[in-house]
Motif scaffolding. Structure first.
Motif, PDB file in Angstrom:
ATOM      1  N   SER C  55       0.851  -1.182   0.000  1.00 45.72           N
ATOM      2  CA  SER C  55       0.000   0.000   0.000  1.00 45.72           C
ATOM      3  C   SER C  55       0.886   1.231   0.000  1.00 45.72           C
ATOM      4  O   SER C  55       2.097   1.143   0.215  1.00 45.72           O
ATOM      5  CB  SER C  55      -0.879   0.038   1.253  1.00 45.72           C
ATOM      6  OG  SER C  55      -0.072   0.260   2.400  1.00 45.72           O
ATOM      7  N   GLU C  56       0.276   2.378  -0.185  1.00 43.85           N
ATOM      8  CA  GLU C  56       1.028   3.632  -0.115  1.00 43.85           C
ATOM      9  C   GLU C  56       1.557   3.844   1.297  1.00 43.85           C
ATOM     10  O   GLU C  56       2.628   4.415   1.499  1.00 43.85           O
ATOM     11  CB  GLU C  56       0.145   4.816  -0.502  1.00 43.85           C
ATOM     12  CG  GLU C  56      -0.193   4.870  -1.982  1.00 43.85           C
ATOM     13  CD  GLU C  56      -1.409   4.048  -2.327  1.00 43.85           C
ATOM     14  OE1 GLU C  56      -1.947   3.346  -1.429  1.00 43.85           O
ATOM     15  OE2 GLU C  56      -1.851   4.102  -3.487  1.00 43.85           O
ATOM     16  N   ILE C  57       0.765   3.421   2.271  1.00 46.22           N
ATOM     17  CA  ILE C  57       1.184   3.604   3.661  1.00 46.22           C
ATOM     18  C   ILE C  57       2.432   2.776   3.937  1.00 46.22           C
ATOM     19  O   ILE C  57       3.397   3.252   4.531  1.00 46.22           O
ATOM     20  CB  ILE C  57       0.031   3.218   4.610  1.00 46.22           C
ATOM     21  CG1 ILE C  57      -1.091   4.243   4.472  1.00 46.22           C
ATOM     22  CG2 ILE C  57       0.520   3.100   6.048  1.00 46.22           C
ATOM     23  CD1 ILE C  57      -2.242   4.035   5.410  1.00 46.22           C
TER      24      ILE C  57
ATOM     25  N   GLY F  51     -10.426  -0.694  -8.772  1.00 39.42           N
ATOM     26  CA  GLY F  51      -9.864  -1.786  -9.566  1.00 39.42           C
ATOM     27  C   GLY F  51     -10.670  -1.788 -10.843  1.00 39.42           C
ATOM     28  O   GLY F  51     -11.472  -0.868 -11.067  1.00 39.42           O
ATOM     29  N   CYS F  52     -10.479  -2.803 -11.691  1.00 40.64           N
ATOM     30  CA  CYS F  52     -11.262  -2.787 -12.924  1.00 40.64           C
ATOM     31  C   CYS F  52     -12.758  -2.716 -12.639  1.00 40.64           C
ATOM     32  O   CYS F  52     -13.523  -2.194 -13.436  1.00 40.64           O
ATOM     33  CB  CYS F  52     -10.934  -4.001 -13.791  1.00 40.64           C
ATOM     34  SG  CYS F  52      -9.460  -3.681 -14.784  1.00 40.64           S
ATOM     35  N   ALA F  53     -13.167  -3.239 -11.489  1.00 34.43           N
ATOM     36  CA  ALA F  53     -14.599  -3.228 -11.166  1.00 34.43           C
ATOM     37  C   ALA F  53     -15.049  -1.916 -10.551  1.00 34.43           C
ATOM     38  O   ALA F  53     -16.130  -1.836  -9.969  1.00 34.43           O
ATOM     39  CB  ALA F  53     -14.922  -4.399 -10.246  1.00 34.43           C
ATOM     40  N   GLY F  93     -11.112  -6.822  -6.206  1.00 37.32           N
ATOM     41  CA  GLY F  93     -10.012  -7.478  -6.906  1.00 37.32           C
ATOM     42  C   GLY F  93      -8.903  -7.877  -5.946  1.00 37.32           C
ATOM     43  O   GLY F  93      -8.972  -7.608  -4.740  1.00 37.32           O
ATOM     44  N   ASP F  94      -7.885  -8.529  -6.487  1.00 38.93           N
ATOM     45  CA  ASP F  94      -6.822  -9.044  -5.620  1.00 38.93           C
ATOM     46  C   ASP F  94      -5.874  -7.942  -5.144  1.00 38.93           C
ATOM     47  O   ASP F  94      -5.328  -8.026  -4.049  1.00 38.93           O
ATOM     48  CB  ASP F  94      -6.048 -10.182  -6.289  1.00 38.93           C
ATOM     49  CG  ASP F  94      -5.701  -9.893  -7.742  1.00 38.93           C
ATOM     50  OD1 ASP F  94      -6.142  -8.864  -8.277  1.00 38.93           O
ATOM     51  OD2 ASP F  94      -4.987 -10.704  -8.337  1.00 38.93           O
ATOM     52  N   GLY F  95      -5.704  -6.903  -5.948  1.00 35.36           N
ATOM     53  CA  GLY F  95      -4.919  -5.783  -5.447  1.00 35.36           C
ATOM     54  C   GLY F  95      -5.673  -5.117  -4.304  1.00 35.36           C
ATOM     55  O   GLY F  95      -5.119  -4.793  -3.257  1.00 35.36           O
ATOM     56  N   ASP F  96      -6.935  -4.956  -4.526  1.00 38.48           N
ATOM     57  CA  ASP F  96      -7.803  -4.281  -3.567  1.00 38.48           C
ATOM     58  C   ASP F  96      -7.917  -5.053  -2.251  1.00 38.48           C
ATOM     59  O   ASP F  96      -7.756  -4.507  -1.178  1.00 38.48           O
ATOM     60  CB  ASP F  96      -9.186  -4.151  -4.225  1.00 38.48           C
ATOM     61  CG  ASP F  96     -10.080  -3.123  -3.572  1.00 38.48           C
ATOM     62  OD1 ASP F  96      -9.778  -1.925  -3.696  1.00 38.48           O
ATOM     63  OD2 ASP F  96     -11.082  -3.515  -2.949  1.00 38.48           O
TER      64      ASP F  96
HETATM   65  C1  LIG Z   1      -5.215   4.698  -2.754  1.00 37.22           C
HETATM   66  C2  LIG Z   1      -5.101   4.235  -4.130  1.00 37.22           C
HETATM   67  N1  LIG Z   1      -4.015   3.576  -4.505  1.00 37.22           N
HETATM   68  C3  LIG Z   1      -3.890   3.132  -5.767  1.00 37.22           C
HETATM   69  C4  LIG Z   1      -4.870   3.369  -6.680  1.00 37.22           C
HETATM   70  C5  LIG Z   1      -4.683   2.909  -8.091  1.00 37.22           C
HETATM   71  N2  LIG Z   1      -5.345   1.663  -8.397  1.00 37.22           N
HETATM   72  C6  LIG Z   1      -6.516   1.635  -9.019  1.00 37.22           C
HETATM   73  S1  LIG Z   1      -7.069   0.091  -9.313  1.00 37.22           S
HETATM   74  C7  LIG Z   1      -5.686  -0.579  -8.609  1.00 37.22           C
HETATM   75  C8  LIG Z   1      -5.436  -2.052  -8.540  1.00 37.22           C
HETATM   76  C9  LIG Z   1      -6.453  -2.854  -9.124  1.00 37.22           C
HETATM   77  O1  LIG Z   1      -6.108  -4.204  -9.082  1.00 37.22           O
HETATM   78  P1  LIG Z   1      -7.116  -5.269  -8.563  1.00 37.22           P
HETATM   79  O2  LIG Z   1      -7.659  -4.878  -7.251  1.00 37.22           O
HETATM   80  O3  LIG Z   1      -6.438  -6.585  -8.631  1.00 37.22           O
HETATM   81  O4  LIG Z   1      -8.355  -5.212  -9.555  1.00 37.22           O
HETATM   82  P2  LIG Z   1      -8.390  -5.624 -11.098  1.00 37.22           P
HETATM   83  O5  LIG Z   1      -8.220  -4.348 -11.828  1.00 37.22           O
HETATM   84  O6  LIG Z   1      -7.298  -6.584 -11.338  1.00 37.22           O
HETATM   85  O7  LIG Z   1      -9.716  -6.208 -11.256  1.00 37.22           O
HETATM   86  C10 LIG Z   1      -4.846   0.405  -8.169  1.00 37.22           C
HETATM   87  C11 LIG Z   1      -3.563   0.146  -7.533  1.00 37.22           C
HETATM   88  C12 LIG Z   1      -5.999   4.087  -6.242  1.00 37.22           C
HETATM   89  N3  LIG Z   1      -6.983   4.389  -7.055  1.00 37.22           N
HETATM   90  N4  LIG Z   1      -6.094   4.490  -4.974  1.00 37.22           N
END
Ligand SMILES: Cc1ncc(C[n+]2csc(CCOP(=O)(O)OP(=O)(O)O)c2C)c(N)n1
Ligand SMILES: Cc1ncc(C[n+]2csc(CCOP(=O)(O)OP(=O)(O)O)c2C)c(N)n1
Ligand code: SF4
Ligand code: SF4
Ligand code: SF4
Ligand code: SF4
Ligand code: SF4
Ligand code: SF4
Ligand SMILES: [Mg+2]
Ligand SMILES: [Mg+2]
Lengths: 73, 248, 353, 189, 353, 248, 73, 189
Positions: C55-57, F51-53, F93-96
């Motif tokens: 994360s950013e944190i 995320g994409c969603a 999503g997995d990043g989320d």
């Molecule tokens: C605080 C913050 N950090 C980063 C982002 C940029 N960001 C948007 S979507 C995303 C990751 C998306 O990945 P995932 O959750 O796996 O979803 P996917 O797009 O693969 O479905 C990031 C890092 C943001 N909008 N806000």
């Protein structure tokens, strides 16, 4: 009674009088000295019958303030 | 005459601010001893948390870095990635590690950072005056759970060792306590093994120490030890959850 | 060195490496992700470390740890991610650790959008974190200046033991321009003898810390910080100005917006108007003095920003009521056009507003 | 000299790449240059455009509003950018994907069936280079050698082997324009 | 209702409940923990919910969810914790959700200390989060005013669909004073027909959101927000002032600091000095106009804060160079004494500075 | 004639912005169908992630609340605590969920919040252009892992279902995929069961769906399905990790 | 050959031409129409020999864009 | 009338409580009142103090600097606060824990062996109430009935059963002061 084999030295001013050493001494020779108040405002731990000390270091093991040094003969 | 116990060089001569009988002090000593005995004091960099141990930087006799609440694992990561040859450890409470810092501890394990964590689980927020922690037991009172923790409202306490053990990069996970001299000795052994893991470059290691908070539990130091044994250990079983495998 | 064409975000990475930065901790976010991606490719090649934090944190706290152990280190993000770093930034300022933090701003508030903006001016110059602290805030207008300021930024950070922020907008991050990597002017940088590197048995333990429980000590610490900030204010102001001794209108603008303003000014000059420009390069310390040089006949100061008016506060503080202060801004990723600015200047000139 | 070129189309049509090649080439020829992309809100398949400035003077605003030329790869982009071409400027329309005709009569408009030409070359992905070739032929803004150097810069040595087919595409685009130019020259406005 | 003696932090809780707030999400931090603790005791009794979140970030996002579903909700923290909430606050401002956020400030930067301070003025008034947004910022000077402003704060939040911040310092949180719970003046509050409550098949889905990918739309959204902020500026400024038509020196101070200033002013009056006071109650919108009423002979404006000088920016903007602006501040938990202020005023009066 | 398949009322008529062949779309449909079939569409409140969603609020035909990156579980907690009678779900999503939002998902499980989470694991950051996720496989390339994920540098991918299953308040944990019509049907069944758990007030439920990202994987939609089956399933075993016990 | 028992209806303009339906149709009757480009710029899926459709809904099950309605007789 | 009372000692000595009781009592008597605590950096066992203001006028600064009275329970607090007592003010020193004597000769100083008196009453925890009793006797600032009401407010109905012993402590403190007052009256300064 078994011959004394240990000796403990308390750095009295560091003691917070928590009593943990008192509770774990197998020979029950440690007590809190209600008649003194140390620099920190606590009744420090003391040993009355040092000759009964077996140097087991239980007291030191439990002391959260590293007040105690233990020697063995 | 032999000195069988004396103060470790791993600790400074500063007196701690901990409440009388608080077992934070015992664990400090064990960490100091482990650092000294393993010969890493000179290259150790410790990370102090926000919690009762916030002033740990004054007590450990090595370079120290204070972290923001919960972020000690991230700070440690920054240090270790820059100085892989140094020995890096964090010392964190349950509010710090299991609540606000959950993501940081999970991901330090996930990445298999080569750092060691001492986790003081006292089932309460000590420093801020006894609020509920994620580790507070069902029925245990806290200032933010005045009638005692209620499962329906707050769930059951979280078991961090069990959780972290599911993560591959966590190579050493053990739960100990310090309620008796015997337990103290076992705790020390676990801490030393955990530290050795880092020295051997094997991955992330954590020792969870069930610890007391006489002040906020409203018990004497000795009562606190008994309460811990009777209430915490049954819920948080002691023991090793993970050791490095042959091929780690 | 020969010129190369680089995208702003990648140029940041290249400049940081040029400045001896081998450590980068970041987290993806548009429109700055090319920077961590560049670092992921390049740092391992030079024995450095790129790490994507959870994360950013975590990223800012990794930077905190790395900076504390004595190396040059960088992180970057964009607006919402930068909001998350505020606590960590405050800690670094409090513990007096050098580092370079890049914010490639996008439209807000909240999730907002992903297009360029300058909407974190307040956060950067006043501190979105807690406490009285200041970042040196550098606002480059083109990719060359971006590179130069990154390189100098590391020096400034080390000289004063203070975080430096590069405040760019999505435009400078995304655009490509030719750049050259030049040696910055040499500074006398202090030893990092405060760093946590392990004592090696040779010295007393070092402690990196921002906690002072006794108010007397915390005040003393603050007094020390303020003295440092005063020194920075005296020595590090950077500003470019133009025609302010005789401009009928003076425009204040920074970053890429200032380029659009320059195009507008050229256009106005062709039409016979005299228009000045003050372009702060350091947003903190702010070039308040530069505004003293504006001629007395000037009809007004026009602040142009890609936000709803933030630097306008500093402009007002600077001019002390001497000239009327006007504002033109576009937001949400909309970029002002030279024509819009021309129109606004003519209105001021004609006394229409 | 100042060329302000808007290049627009769907994401994936290679509009960013030809913008970058142009910019590199401009730099190689010691001009002041800038390249500024803009992506639509969609993640994929949306619109994308970039503005390129090549100038003897330092580049002021990198935002291309009033363009000297526009290379347009799809219909939405035509609708959006046609009106911003300067009077007397040049508009290049990919007629393979855009049926509509320009409504401007104060600019030079070139219709290039870029996809068809690319398909003929056996690689539909070089349609963008066909358009670039057309632009270069019509404006003579940049020399072909610089463009080739630019190509290698943008795609890297690893993809330098693609240069021949791309050169072919550039050439075909140029040829097509030469034909149309003849026609345009007969037009009077 | 009869007066009761209450600790500031607990009075906040009581006032919130009085205002119909039944939901509180928070995280412990000194010196405000008595507030969540109070809520933990009291909310369950009235069928409300107190929940200790896993972090300040989670807490503000729970508030975001709760506010989105249409109820009155509160969170609180102190400086470093408030830094962590900035992203969430920006989201709420962007999505136009009402709520009341309490910051009981302590010394900084970083972990700082736990004693009273006013060091988050910038963060509160300029937004530490990303984007152009504003919070209505209320700065009570005593526990009674604290209670009144909390109650009115909920109305303001609902009226404008905007987060409201109560900016107190550790002193007001910790001190006890008698308070009375009074009905606030009635406001015409709009229906929360935008809330996510489930459609019940009776309407189109509601969406709570701050994302606008098209820059045109995000700009439109910003224009709408700015229009709202202008309305708030017109209607909601609160200020108390005193002797400004004839004070030889005028002091600007807010919160508990203003009380110390009042004591100093009484002392000065006894010694024959005429000293005025401007006490902003709303820090945003800032009472700039009030400064127009200061008499022309005034020798200077003294800003007194428990920080290193933050509101001084607003004072400078307000006076437009008409009077010299001086500053006196203590930091890190140190509290200015009336004597120190008296001395400073005398210096200004005597032209010594 | 009978209509054996038509578009669910659980989805709006807005066309999604997803890339061609991205299985986010399939999962959206399953969620929409489950909401409709269980009769909770009218009282559902969905929380969209970053995320994409992120635009999911335009697609689900019920009240929707957009969250900050990673914080959907906290937002959902806020909603559910206010409106326990509503049906509240997050879609992440997995990043989320597995990176920035780790603390939030762990603690929603820890407290046993009565919400349901659909977790799209596509082993990548889709929206921001293919950066490494904590779930990215060893050797898998990503823009921030240009040579492929390296265990020594980043550890092994994290298994969120396994991790969450250790938490008591997580009563339903299952991993499914949507690579074949058969898998799609099983995924739907899991989602419905998970949702039922909430309707019955039993605690937190999560369905992890292994999903594709043709765009950032650099594969065609069909190749993506095969890649998923051959690479992701062996590492992320499908199946149920937890169901409510009799006494839950 | 078995009598046709199913029918599929494609909402052509929503199709993104991903081909997932094509790959799962047991009777292989779906293909992408390379000769058309729909409003979104894709080659949409079409069924040539509708009478071979068995109404199994495999295609619909895999379609990420809910393009397909399936009927059975 | 304005009483500005500083009450200081170790954490755990009940200094906060007697401050609160005083404040409540002042409110009950329709005065303007404020109570402001301050804790030292230590978590436990450190110093703690509170300042109470009881006034006919609205309370300005709640910070007690120049106090009209000071109730001092330990040595560090004596060192810190003795000097801030106004000329002519009153200083109450817990002589059980403080051996030192005040160096001020421009104020009334009362030495009360509060812990001993409390121990005699059989509860060492009421030493604070002994001190409060002394204060009340010496200053007559607040009536005893209001103090008793204040006690119940602070400790709650549940602990009202402790009132008798606390009243006893108040009384003993008062008595002790009456003795000392007699002595003080003979003193001239
Ligand atoms: C605080 C913050 N950090 C980063 C982002 C940029 N960001 C948007 S979507 C995303 C990751 C998306 O990945 P995932 O959750 O796996 O979803 P996917 O797009 O693969 O479905 C990031 C890092 C943001 N909008 N806000
Ligand atoms: C961001 C932030 N939030 C909250 C706090 C306040 N705080 C200090 S210590 C602490 C909790 C300490 O509990 P724990 O980690 O269990 O440690 P213990 O004191 O029990 O050893 C909290 C919430 C803080 N300093 N910073
Ligand atoms: S060493 Fe053993 S016997 Fe001696 S005092 Fe300590 S505990 Fe008692
Ligand atoms: S354990 Fe240590 S601190 Fe506690 S009483 Fe014994 S010697 Fe004193
Ligand atoms: S508050 Fe609790 S954990 Fe903290 S030092 Fe005191 S006893 Fe130990
Ligand atoms: S980027 Fe990947 S996850 Fe996102 S819509 Fe496209 S294919 Fe799906
Ligand atoms: S219903 Fe079955 S047979 Fe008919 S088109 Fe679809 S997949 Fe093919
Ligand atoms: S699966 Fe759907 S979107 Fe993909 S080709 Fe078939 S009908 Fe079109
Ligand atoms: Mg704890
Ligand atoms: Mg993903």
């Amino acid at each position: 009674m078994a011959k004394a084999r240990g000796r403990v030295i308390f750095e009295e001013d560091l003691c917070k009088g928590c009593g943990l050493c008192v509770s774990v001494c197998p020979t029950k020779i440690i007590s809190l000295d209600n008649s003194t108040i140390n620099a920190k405002g606590y009744h420090p731990a003391i040993v009355i019958e040092m000759d009964k000390c077996i140097g087991c270091a239980n007291c030191a093991m439990m002391c959260p303030d590293v007040v105690i040094t233990v020697e063995r003969y | 005459m032999t000195v069988v116990f004396e103060k470790t060089k791993g600790l400074t001569d500063v007196q701690t601010h901990y409440c009388p009988g608080c077992t934070h002090g015992i664990v400090h000593r064990l960490v100091g001893e482990a650092l000294e005995e393993l010969g890493v004091l000179d290259k150790a960099i410790g990370v102090a948390p926000v919690g009762c141990a916030v002033l740990a930087y004054n007590y450990f006799n090595c370079d120290m870095h204070e972290a923001a609440h919960g972020r000690a694992p991230a700070v440690a990561t920054g240090i270790k990635r820059v100085r892989p040859e140094n020995f890096v450890f964090t010392y964190q409470g349950d509010g710090d590690l299991a609540s606000i810092g959950t993501a940081e501890i999970v991901h330090v394990a996930h990445r298999g950072e080569k750092i060691s964590t001492i986790f003081i689980n006292n089932a309460i927020y000590g420093m801020t005056g006894g609020q509920m922690a994620p580790t507070t037991l069902i029925g245990q009172k806290a200032t933010t759970a005045p009638l005692g923790r209620d499962e329906a409202h707050s769930g059951k306490p979280i078991k961090m060792s069990e959780l972290l053990a599911t993560i591959d990069g966590a190579k050493f996970v053990e739960r100990v306590t310090v309620t008796t001299p015997g337990h103290v000795r076992k705790a020390k052994k676990a801490i030393k093994e955990c530290f050795k893991l880092q020295i051997e470059g094997k991955g992330f290691g954590i020792v969870e120490v069930l610890s007391t908070c006489p002040t906020n539990w409203g018990l004497t130091p000795e009562e606190s030890l008994r309460w811990l044994e009777e209430n915490m250990i049954p819920y948080y079983p002691l023991g090793s959850f993970k050791r490095p495998k042959e091929d780690d | 060195m020969r010129k190369v064409l680089m995208k702003g975000n990648e140029a940041i990475g290249a400049a940081a490496i040029e400045a001896g930065c081998k450590y980068f901790f970041g987290y993806p976010i548009t429109p700055q992700s090319e920077l961590p991606e560049y670092m992921a490719r390049e740092l391992p090649k030079i024995g450095g470390v790129f790490l994507q934090a959870e994360s950013e944190i975590a990223a800012i706290n990794m930077v905190y740890g790395a900076a504390g152990s004595g190396v040059r280190v960088m992180t970057s993000s964009s607006s919402p991610g930068m909001a998350l770093k505020q606590e960590g930034i405050s800690y670094m300022a409090g513990a007096e650790l050098p580092c370079v933090i890049v914010n490639i701003m996008r439209g807000g508030p909240g999730l907002g959008g992903i297009q360029p903006s300058q909407t974190d001016y307040f956060q950067a110059t006043r501190g979105g974190g807690n406490g009285d602290y200041r970042l040196v805030v550098l606002a480059p207008a083109d990719v060359q200046e971006l590179v130069d300021l990154i390189i100098e930024g590391f020096d400034i950070a080390d000289q004063y033991r203070n975080p430096v922020m590069i405040l760019g907008d999505g435009m400078i991050g995304q655009m490509m321009e030719p750049v050259e990597f030049k040696e910055p002017k040499k500074r006398d940088l202090p030893e990092k003898d405060w760093a946590t590197t392990g004592t090696e048995g040779k010295r007393k333990p070092n402690i990196i810390n921002s906690l002072y429980l006794a108010p007397e000590e915390l005040e003393k610490h603050n007094i020390k910080l303020q003295a440092k900030y005063r020194e920075i204010k005296e020595k590090e102001v950077k500003v470019q100005s133009y025609n302010i001794e005789d401009g009928d209108v003076v425009i204040a603008a920074y970053g890429t917006t200032s380029r659009i303003v320059k195009t507008a000014i050229s256009q106005l000059e062709r039409e016979g108007y005299k228009v000045g420009l003050i372009r702060p390069i350091t947003l903190w310390p702010y070039p308040y003095e530069e505004f003293q040089k504006i001629n007395d006949e000037c009809k007004g100061i026009l602040t142009v920003e890609m936000n709803n008016g933030q630097m306008i506060d500093d402009v007002k503080i600077a001019v002390e009521g001497k000239y009327p202060v006007y504002f033109y801004g576009r937001t949400g990723g909309m970029v002002p056009t030279p024509d819009e600015i021309v129109k606004k200047v003519k209105e001021i000139h004609g006394g229409e507003i | 000299m100042e060329e302000r070129i808007m290049i627009a189309g769907f994401g994936g049509q290679g509009v960013m790449a030809i913008g970058q090649i142009l910019t590199y080439a401009g730099m190689i020829e010691d001009k002041n240059v800038s390249w500024l992309p803009s992506y639509g809100p969609e993640m994929r398949g949306g619109t994308a455009n970039c503005g390129v400035i090549i100038s003897n003077e330092p580049v002021g605003s990198p935002v291309v509003v009033n363009s000297t030329s526009a290379i347009i790869m799809n219909k939405p982009s035509l609708d959006k950018f046609e009106k911003f071409v300067n009077k007397g400027g040049k508009l290049f329309v990919n007629s393979s994907l855009i049926e509509a005709k320009s409504e401007r009569d104060d600019i030079d408009v070139y219709y290039i069936p870029a996809n068809e030409i690319a398909n003929e070359l056996g690689n539909s992905r070089v349609a963008n280079m066909v358009m670039l070739g057309a632009y270069l032929e019509a404006t003579k803004a940049i020399g072909m050698k610089s463009i080739e150097e630019g190509f290698v810069k943008v795609f890297g040595e690893e993809r330098a082997h693609l240069l021949p087919i791309n050169k072919e595409a550039l050439k075909k685009g140029g040829e097509f324009v030469r034909e149309q130019k003849k026609f345009l020259e007969t037009k009077s406005y």
